[in-house]
Design a protein around this motif. Structure first.
Motif, PDB file in Angstrom:
ATOM      1  N   LEU A 219      36.964  37.526  54.047  1.00 42.46           N
ATOM      2  CA  LEU A 219      37.566  36.382  52.920  1.00 42.46           C
ATOM      3  C   LEU A 219      38.811  36.785  52.447  1.00 42.46           C
ATOM      4  N   LEU A 220      39.714  35.988  52.709  1.00 41.73           N
ATOM      5  CA  LEU A 220      41.014  36.163  52.405  1.00 41.73           C
ATOM      6  C   LEU A 220      41.414  34.857  51.116  1.00 41.73           C
ATOM      7  N   VAL A 221      42.058  35.126  50.139  1.00 43.56           N
ATOM      8  CA  VAL A 221      42.354  34.130  49.212  1.00 43.56           C
ATOM      9  C   VAL A 221      43.914  33.981  49.073  1.00 43.56           C
ATOM     10  N   LYS A 222      44.357  32.786  48.458  1.00 44.87           N
ATOM     11  CA  LYS A 222      45.711  32.427  48.036  1.00 44.87           C
ATOM     12  C   LYS A 222      46.042  32.677  46.586  1.00 44.87           C
ATOM     13  N   ASP A 223      46.590  33.405  46.129  1.00 46.44           N
ATOM     14  CA  ASP A 223      46.952  33.713  44.918  1.00 46.44           C
ATOM     15  C   ASP A 223      47.884  32.731  44.242  1.00 46.44           C
ATOM     16  N   LYS A 224      48.465  32.529  42.982  1.00 48.73           N
ATOM     17  CA  LYS A 224      49.024  31.511  42.145  1.00 48.73           C
ATOM     18  C   LYS A 224      50.506  31.594  42.773  1.00 48.73           C
ATOM     19  N   THR A 225      50.900  32.775  43.501  1.00 44.73           N
ATOM     20  CA  THR A 225      52.186  33.102  44.053  1.00 44.73           C
ATOM     21  C   THR A 225      52.222  32.435  45.542  1.00 44.73           C
ATOM     22  N   GLY A 226      51.191  31.945  46.085  1.00 46.88           N
ATOM     23  CA  GLY A 226      51.075  31.511  47.443  1.00 46.88           C
ATOM     24  C   GLY A 226      50.968  32.658  48.402  1.00 46.88           C
ATOM     25  N   ARG A 227      50.897  34.046  47.879  1.00 40.11           N
ATOM     26  CA  ARG A 227      50.363  34.898  48.621  1.00 40.11           C
ATOM     27  C   ARG A 227      48.932  35.260  49.423  1.00 40.11           C
ATOM     28  N   TRP A 228      48.798  35.508  50.611  1.00 34.43           N
ATOM     29  CA  TRP A 228      47.625  35.568  51.045  1.00 34.43           C
ATOM     30  C   TRP A 228      47.057  36.838  50.970  1.00 34.43           C
ATOM     31  N   CYS A 229      45.776  37.344  50.480  1.00 37.06           N
ATOM     32  CA  CYS A 229      45.367  38.859  50.443  1.00 37.06           C
ATOM     33  C   CYS A 229      44.010  38.930  50.146  1.00 37.06           C
ATOM     34  N   PHE A 230      43.203  40.015  50.007  1.00 39.34           N
ATOM     35  CA  PHE A 230      42.040  40.023  49.590  1.00 39.34           C
ATOM     36  C   PHE A 230      41.680  39.987  48.213  1.00 39.34           C
ATOM     37  N   PRO A 231      40.664  39.345  47.635  1.00 38.51           N
ATOM     38  CA  PRO A 231      40.529  39.346  46.273  1.00 38.51           C
ATOM     39  C   PRO A 231      40.709  40.251  45.601  1.00 38.51           C
ATOM     40  N   SER A 232      41.391  40.575  44.286  1.00 42.20           N
ATOM     41  CA  SER A 232      41.770  41.705  43.604  1.00 42.20           C
ATOM     42  C   SER A 232      41.892  41.366  42.213  1.00 42.20           C
ATOM     43  N   ASP A 233      41.777  42.250  41.308  1.00 42.98           N
ATOM     44  CA  ASP A 233      42.204  42.016  39.846  1.00 42.98           C
ATOM     45  C   ASP A 233      42.382  43.443  39.184  1.00 42.98           C
ATOM     46  N   ARG A 234      42.968  43.612  37.979  1.00 45.11           N
ATOM     47  CA  ARG A 234      43.185  44.787  37.316  1.00 45.11           C
ATOM     48  C   ARG A 234      41.973  45.545  36.702  1.00 45.11           C
ATOM     49  N   LEU A 235      41.778  46.709  36.706  1.00 44.83           N
ATOM     50  CA  LEU A 235      40.790  47.290  36.043  1.00 44.83           C
ATOM     51  C   LEU A 235      40.735  47.030  34.750  1.00 44.83           C
ATOM     52  N   VAL A 236      39.703  46.913  34.183  1.00 44.13           N
ATOM     53  CA  VAL A 236      39.416  46.500  32.584  1.00 44.13           C
ATOM     54  C   VAL A 236      39.010  47.890  31.968  1.00 44.13           C
ATOM     55  N   GLY A 237      39.691  48.460  31.046  1.00 42.35           N
ATOM     56  CA  GLY A 237      39.358  49.678  30.232  1.00 42.35           C
ATOM     57  C   GLY A 237      39.004  50.736  31.221  1.00 42.35           C
ATOM     58  N   LYS A 238      37.672  51.072  30.910  1.00 45.41           N
ATOM     59  CA  LYS A 238      37.351  52.367  31.847  1.00 45.41           C
ATOM     60  C   LYS A 238      36.274  51.858  32.951  1.00 45.41           C
ATOM     61  N   GLU A 239      36.625  50.701  33.540  1.00 45.95           N
ATOM     62  CA  GLU A 239      35.756  49.925  34.458  1.00 45.95           C
ATOM     63  C   GLU A 239      35.685  51.044  35.867  1.00 45.95           C
ATOM     64  N   ILE A 240      34.647  51.211  36.593  1.00 46.84           N
ATOM     65  CA  ILE A 240      34.612  51.838  37.651  1.00 46.84           C
ATOM     66  C   ILE A 240      34.845  50.838  38.854  1.00 46.84           C
ATOM     67  N   LEU A 241      35.224  51.124  40.008  1.00 48.17           N
ATOM     68  CA  LEU A 241      35.502  50.264  41.264  1.00 48.17           C
ATOM     69  C   LEU A 241      34.191  49.592  41.217  1.00 48.17           C
ATOM     70  N   HIS A 242      33.057  50.200  41.642  1.00 44.91           N
ATOM     71  CA  HIS A 242      31.977  49.335  42.147  1.00 44.91           C
ATOM     72  C   HIS A 242      31.558  48.126  40.974  1.00 44.91           C
TER      73      HIS A 242
END
Length: 343
Positions: A219-242
């Motif tokens: 699954l590849l997504v296009k972000d608001k800047t027009g760049r194709w990449c895998f879905p990603s987001d910032r870590l929130v607080g002490k959130e673990i990767l899983h």
């Protein structure tokens, strides 16, 4: 040192050998005296003022979690030309070495099935149904090479041969007609296997999961800047990767996907510096770039839907490995290509 040496040379109580020894050591003694004189003066130290925090603000990289969401292959891969030829050779070799086929063990004599069997074996010359016209017991049985252009080793040709052999055409008595007819005098249709090429393949629908069934799709997504990449987001607080990966899947593709995040350790990472640093006023940190740690996940059922996504995504595609290289940046591809399966 010269005064000391002159006084020693004029002293009659010192022998000549001692004077020679002292003369050989006078250079080392002079050095020792000079070092002692230097050590007698206190060293001068230079005061270095401490660097204030205002002069060097805190810098860091933006930590993000990414998801490599994949659909595994649904069917076996396509055979290479060598594999097709080799498998056909093995089947013909088996026909030469096997014992003669005992027809009456499977078909009762003079039954419609026996009549149908005798008709078909006269055409193909061998009990095997998918190795073409070939007689393994004749004098030419060892001449089993295919001529140029012969499609007997192709999978499609073998499937058609098996389907043709499955048709029952024996007629001549009441039992044969009853076996041949199903409901109102119609022949029983032979069920054909599903094609390896789907409608999505023919249309080039990159949003469909029903394409390239023999390959792994990502699954590849296009972000608001027009760049194709895998879905990603910032870590929130002490959130673990899983947990972050599970959240990103829902926020990116909706709740209609049945997914499974594999493991708790990332399978790779991507680092990208920003053209201009971004200041996080809440934390008082100047962010120099982003570092994305990718988690592996599988989709079991469902489909992505960006209608209500919370990551400001505009489009998505399900792509094979070589297709991803054509839409992402070269820097991104060099960091993620080793995480992807060749098949």
């Amino acid at each position: 040192m010269r005064r000391i040496w002159s006084s020693l040379s004029q002293n009659p109580s010192i022998c000549t050998s001692c004077l020679v020894t002292i003369s050989q050591r006078r250079h080392a003694s002079a050095t020792a005296v000079a070092i002692a004189e230097d050590n007698s003066t206190p060293p001068q130290t230079t005061h270095i003022p401490p660097v204030s925090e205002a002069a060097s603000p805190k810098t860091a990289y933006q930590l993000r979690a990414g998801v490599v969401l994949s659909r595994p292959p649904q069917i076996t891969r396509d055979l290479t030309p060598f594999e097709k030829s080799f498998f056909l050779y093995q089947r013909r070799l088996n026909e030469r070495l096997a014992l003669p086929f005992t027809r009456y063990f499977y078909f009762k004599k003079d039954t419609p099935a026996d009549v149908d069997w005798k008709r078909k074996i006269k055409t193909r010359l061998t009990p095997a149904r998918d190795i073409g016209v070939y007689n393994p017991y004749s004098k030419e049985g060892w001449h089993d090479e295919l001529l140029v252009g012969d499609r007997t080793s192709e999978v499609e040709s073998q499937v058609e041969a098996l389907l043709k052999d499955a048709e029952v055409e024996a007629v001549g008595d009441k039992d044969a007609q009853e076996q041949e007819q199903v409901g109102g005098g119609k022949k029983e249709a032979v069920e054909r296997p599903m094609p390896r090429e789907t409608e999505a393949d023919r249309k080039g629908d990159v949003r469909s999961l029903d394409r390239k069934l023999a390959r792994t799709l990502y699954l590849l997504v296009k972000d608001k800047t027009g760049r194709w990449c895998f879905p990603s987001d910032r870590l929130v607080g002490k959130e673990i990767l899983h947990l972050a990966a599970e959240r990103i899947i829902v926020q990116a593709g909706g709740i209609n996907m049945n997914t499974w995040v594999v493991g708790n350790a990332p399978v790779g990472h991507y680092s990208r510096p920003f053209r201009t640093p971004v200041v996080d006023s809440a934390k008082g940190i100047e962010e120099l770039g982003e570092k994305v740690f990718f988690m592996k996940a599988r989709i079991l059922a469902g489909q992505a839907n960006l209608k209500e996504n919370a990551l400001e995504l505009t489009d998505f595609q399900w792509l094979a490995k070589e297709e991803i290289e054509g839409i992402v940046t070269p820097e991104y591809w060099s960091d993620v290509k080793n995480m992807l399966a060749t098949r």
